[in-house]
Design an enzyme around this catalytic site. Structure first.
Site, PDB file in Angstrom:
ATOM      1  N   ARG A  92       0.819  -1.217   0.000  1.00 58.88           N
ATOM      2  CA  ARG A  92       0.000   0.000   0.000  1.00 58.88           C
ATOM      3  C   ARG A  92       0.853   1.267   0.000  1.00 58.88           C
ATOM      4  O   ARG A  92       0.614   2.207  -0.753  1.00 58.88           O
ATOM      5  CB  ARG A  92      -0.929   0.004   1.216  1.00 58.88           C
ATOM      6  CG  ARG A  92      -1.975  -1.106   1.229  1.00 58.88           C
ATOM      7  CD  ARG A  92      -2.783  -1.040   2.523  1.00 58.88           C
ATOM      8  NE  ARG A  92      -3.832  -2.046   2.575  1.00 58.88           N
ATOM      9  CZ  ARG A  92      -3.664  -3.269   3.074  1.00 58.88           C
ATOM     10  NH1 ARG A  92      -2.478  -3.632   3.545  1.00 58.88           N
ATOM     11  NH2 ARG A  92      -4.671  -4.129   3.102  1.00 58.88           N
ATOM     12  N   ILE A  93       1.852   1.300   0.873  1.00 59.80           N
ATOM     13  CA  ILE A  93       2.639   2.522   1.012  1.00 59.80           C
ATOM     14  C   ILE A  93       3.591   2.694  -0.161  1.00 59.80           C
ATOM     15  O   ILE A  93       3.734   3.808  -0.694  1.00 59.80           O
ATOM     16  CB  ILE A  93       3.394   2.518   2.352  1.00 59.80           C
ATOM     17  CG1 ILE A  93       2.380   2.616   3.505  1.00 59.80           C
ATOM     18  CG2 ILE A  93       4.387   3.668   2.428  1.00 59.80           C
ATOM     19  CD1 ILE A  93       2.975   2.426   4.882  1.00 59.80           C
ATOM     20  N   ASP A 116       9.990  -5.955  -5.660  1.00 56.26           N
ATOM     21  CA  ASP A 116       9.144  -6.655  -4.692  1.00 56.26           C
ATOM     22  C   ASP A 116       8.895  -8.052  -5.245  1.00 56.26           C
ATOM     23  O   ASP A 116       8.118  -8.226  -6.185  1.00 56.26           O
ATOM     24  CB  ASP A 116       7.821  -5.921  -4.474  1.00 56.26           C
ATOM     25  CG  ASP A 116       7.018  -6.502  -3.310  1.00 56.26           C
ATOM     26  OD1 ASP A 116       7.107  -7.728  -3.072  1.00 56.26           O
ATOM     27  OD2 ASP A 116       6.311  -5.741  -2.637  1.00 56.26           O
ATOM     28  N   ALA A 164      11.346   4.728   6.091  1.00 53.61           N
ATOM     29  CA  ALA A 164      10.252   5.032   7.012  1.00 53.61           C
ATOM     30  C   ALA A 164       9.446   3.768   7.273  1.00 53.61           C
ATOM     31  O   ALA A 164       8.249   3.837   7.557  1.00 53.61           O
ATOM     32  CB  ALA A 164       9.354   6.136   6.451  1.00 53.61           C
ATOM     33  N   ALA A 165      10.117   2.614   7.184  1.00 57.04           N
ATOM     34  CA  ALA A 165       9.428   1.332   7.361  1.00 57.04           C
ATOM     35  C   ALA A 165       9.782   0.716   8.705  1.00 57.04           C
ATOM     36  O   ALA A 165       9.031   0.855   9.676  1.00 57.04           O
ATOM     37  CB  ALA A 165       9.777   0.393   6.206  1.00 57.04           C
ATOM     38  N   ARG A 166      10.923   0.026   8.793  1.00 57.22           N
ATOM     39  CA  ARG A 166      11.365  -0.602  10.028  1.00 57.22           C
ATOM     40  C   ARG A 166      12.882  -0.410  10.171  1.00 57.22           C
ATOM     41  O   ARG A 166      13.634  -0.568   9.212  1.00 57.22           O
ATOM     42  CB  ARG A 166      11.033  -2.108  10.021  1.00 57.22           C
ATOM     43  CG  ARG A 166       9.564  -2.401  10.342  1.00 57.22           C
ATOM     44  CD  ARG A 166       9.259  -2.067  11.789  1.00 57.22           C
ATOM     45  NE  ARG A 166       7.871  -2.292  12.165  1.00 57.22           N
ATOM     46  CZ  ARG A 166       6.924  -1.367  12.127  1.00 57.22           C
ATOM     47  NH1 ARG A 166       7.198  -0.150  11.702  1.00 57.22           N
ATOM     48  NH2 ARG A 166       5.710  -1.636  12.530  1.00 57.22           N
ATOM     49  N   ASP A 214      13.302   7.632   9.507  1.00 57.08           N
ATOM     50  CA  ASP A 214      12.258   7.852  10.500  1.00 57.08           C
ATOM     51  C   ASP A 214      12.209   6.719  11.507  1.00 57.08           C
ATOM     52  O   ASP A 214      11.506   6.813  12.501  1.00 57.08           O
ATOM     53  CB  ASP A 214      10.888   7.984   9.812  1.00 57.08           C
ATOM     54  CG  ASP A 214       9.766   8.281  10.799  1.00 57.08           C
ATOM     55  OD1 ASP A 214       9.853   9.303  11.509  1.00 57.08           O
ATOM     56  OD2 ASP A 214       8.816   7.465  10.884  1.00 57.08           O
ATOM     57  N   GLU A 235      14.096   1.470  19.144  1.00 53.99           N
ATOM     58  CA  GLU A 235      13.209   2.572  18.791  1.00 53.99           C
ATOM     59  C   GLU A 235      13.886   3.919  18.959  1.00 53.99           C
ATOM     60  O   GLU A 235      13.817   4.779  18.069  1.00 53.99           O
ATOM     61  CB  GLU A 235      11.944   2.486  19.667  1.00 53.99           C
ATOM     62  CG  GLU A 235      10.886   3.521  19.340  1.00 53.99           C
ATOM     63  CD  GLU A 235      10.158   3.226  18.050  1.00 53.99           C
ATOM     64  OE1 GLU A 235       9.526   4.148  17.525  1.00 53.99           O
ATOM     65  OE2 GLU A 235      10.229   2.087  17.558  1.00 53.99           O
ATOM     66  N   HIS A 265      10.317   8.439  14.411  1.00 53.63           N
ATOM     67  CA  HIS A 265       9.280   7.454  14.092  1.00 53.63           C
ATOM     68  C   HIS A 265       7.887   8.078  14.172  1.00 53.63           C
ATOM     69  O   HIS A 265       7.031   7.646  14.949  1.00 53.63           O
ATOM     70  CB  HIS A 265       9.363   6.239  15.021  1.00 53.63           C
ATOM     71  CG  HIS A 265       8.607   5.051  14.486  1.00 53.63           C
ATOM     72  ND1 HIS A 265       8.679   3.797  15.029  1.00 53.63           N
ATOM     73  CD2 HIS A 265       7.753   4.939  13.424  1.00 53.63           C
ATOM     74  CE1 HIS A 265       7.911   2.962  14.355  1.00 53.63           C
ATOM     75  NE2 HIS A 265       7.332   3.641  13.370  1.00 53.63           N
TER      76      HIS A 265
END
Length: 345
Positions: A170-171, A190, A250-252, A276, A281, A303
């Site tokens: 989606r992103i 992908d 900006a994922a993990r 991000d 964390e 994040h």
């Protein structure tokens, strides 16, 4: 009616002015009603305490558990007991939901896979364009008293450059639509998405990650964290990138090896990075991130790519509605059911 107990382990939206305030759970109270008691982990010194016996004591007898960044463990599920009906992650990613463990226990697990697509795509675009236009060094130079159009170096014309997107869910697709309009071409890697889908978003699929890395002037990451993607961007991947390319995540946080990234920035293997997300964390808790945070070609945020008033309200309401139905014994067809790795989807 018997009171139901719901443990929200670490909800950030219950914190105001540095203090925990359960009165802020207005959305949850509206959806769940007066017969549901909300509990949280203890909150001390500016953070939820998720690592000692007090969390497990709060979990005792819970009918439902909602995690944010707390890890689902055997100990947490054992503490909740046999009355636990559902475990939910209030967010998109599922790596801390521990789907395999939930499957072993026969417990349904859910997340909210689509509430912040627009926000993350916009934030990814903001990080990328800040790097492209050298906004951070320009801001710092001007606010420190120097007017210099060349501070940070001379930007390039992005309409002649290539955007590479890793992960086309989606992103990733939203990033292709939004950020892709600035670039000459968009490449996609992908392995779980058919090649024709990328063309529907004005992009072109490539067969391998090295192919994408070598051809892209900006690489953005949008894949989930799995055993296959943990450490995906390592030294070999960074060396495969162009020396004037940017990397944006900006994922993990665990998609990137922080030590390799630090060496890549110091050695000029890549031109800069926008982050991000980190692992852990808070990157200040791991010295491996120190050189990355200090590097002038890094643009970093805490994040918050997912964050907007609308997105936060939507996720809270959707989780509360799922809990309401689970407590009533009717989960129905809620979006976001998580299956263990390797299960049929």
């Amino acid at each position: 009616m018997t009171e139901s107990r719901v443990l929200y382990t670490d909800p950030p939206w219950l914190i105001e002015n540095g203090a925990l305030d359960l009165a802020l759970a207005t959305v949850e109270a509206d959806v769940l009603g007066p017969d549901v008691r909300l509990l949280t982990a203890p909150y001390e010194d500016g953070r939820y305490v998720l690592t000692d016996h007090r969390l497990l004591e709060r979990a005792a007898g819970a009918d439902a558990v909602v995690v944010y960044r707390c890890q689902v463990t055997d100990a947490l599920l054992d503490a909740a007991g046999s009355g636990l009906r559902v475990v939910v992650r209030q967010g998109v990613g599922v790596d801390n939901l521990n789907a395999d463990l939930l499957a072993q226990r026969g417990l349904p697990g859910y997340h909210v896979p689509d509430y912040c697509v627009d926000e993350v795509a916009v934030h990814t675009s903001a990080l990328t364009l800040a790097l492209e236009r050298r906004l951070i060094p320009q801001h710092q130079s001007l606010t420190e008293g120097t007017f210099d159009i060349y501070a940070g170096g001379v930007p390039r014309r992005v309409s002649r450059r290539t955007l590479g997107i890793v992960g086309f869910g989606r992103i990733g697709r939203a990033v292709a639509r939004k950020l892709g309009t600035f670039y000459d071409q968009v490449l996609v890697y992908d392995p779980f998405v058919g090649r024709d889908l990328a063309e529907g978003y004005g992009a072109r699929a490539v067969d391998t990650l090295p192919e994408l890395l070598a051809a892209s002037d900006v690489v953005t990451l949008h894949c989930p964290l799995t055993p296959r993607t943990d450490g995906l961007i390592d030294e070999a991947a960074l060396r495969a990138m162009k020396s004037d390319a940017y990397l944006v995540n900006a994922a993990r946080g665990r998609l990137i090896d922080p030590e390799a990234l630090g060496r890549a920035l110091a050695g000029g293997w890549i031109a800069g990075v926008g982050l991000d997300v980190f692992a852990p964390e808070d990157p200040h808790r791991d010295p491996r991130w120190k050189s990355v945070l200090a590097h002038p070609a890094a643009v970093v945020t805490s994040h918050r790519a997912f964050l907007s008033q609308e997105a936060e309200t939507s996720s809270r309401r959707r989780v509360a509605e799922l809990l309401r139905d689970a407590l009533a014994g009717d989960l129905g067809d809620h979006v976001g059911r998580v299956l263990p790795i390797g299960a049929a989807r």
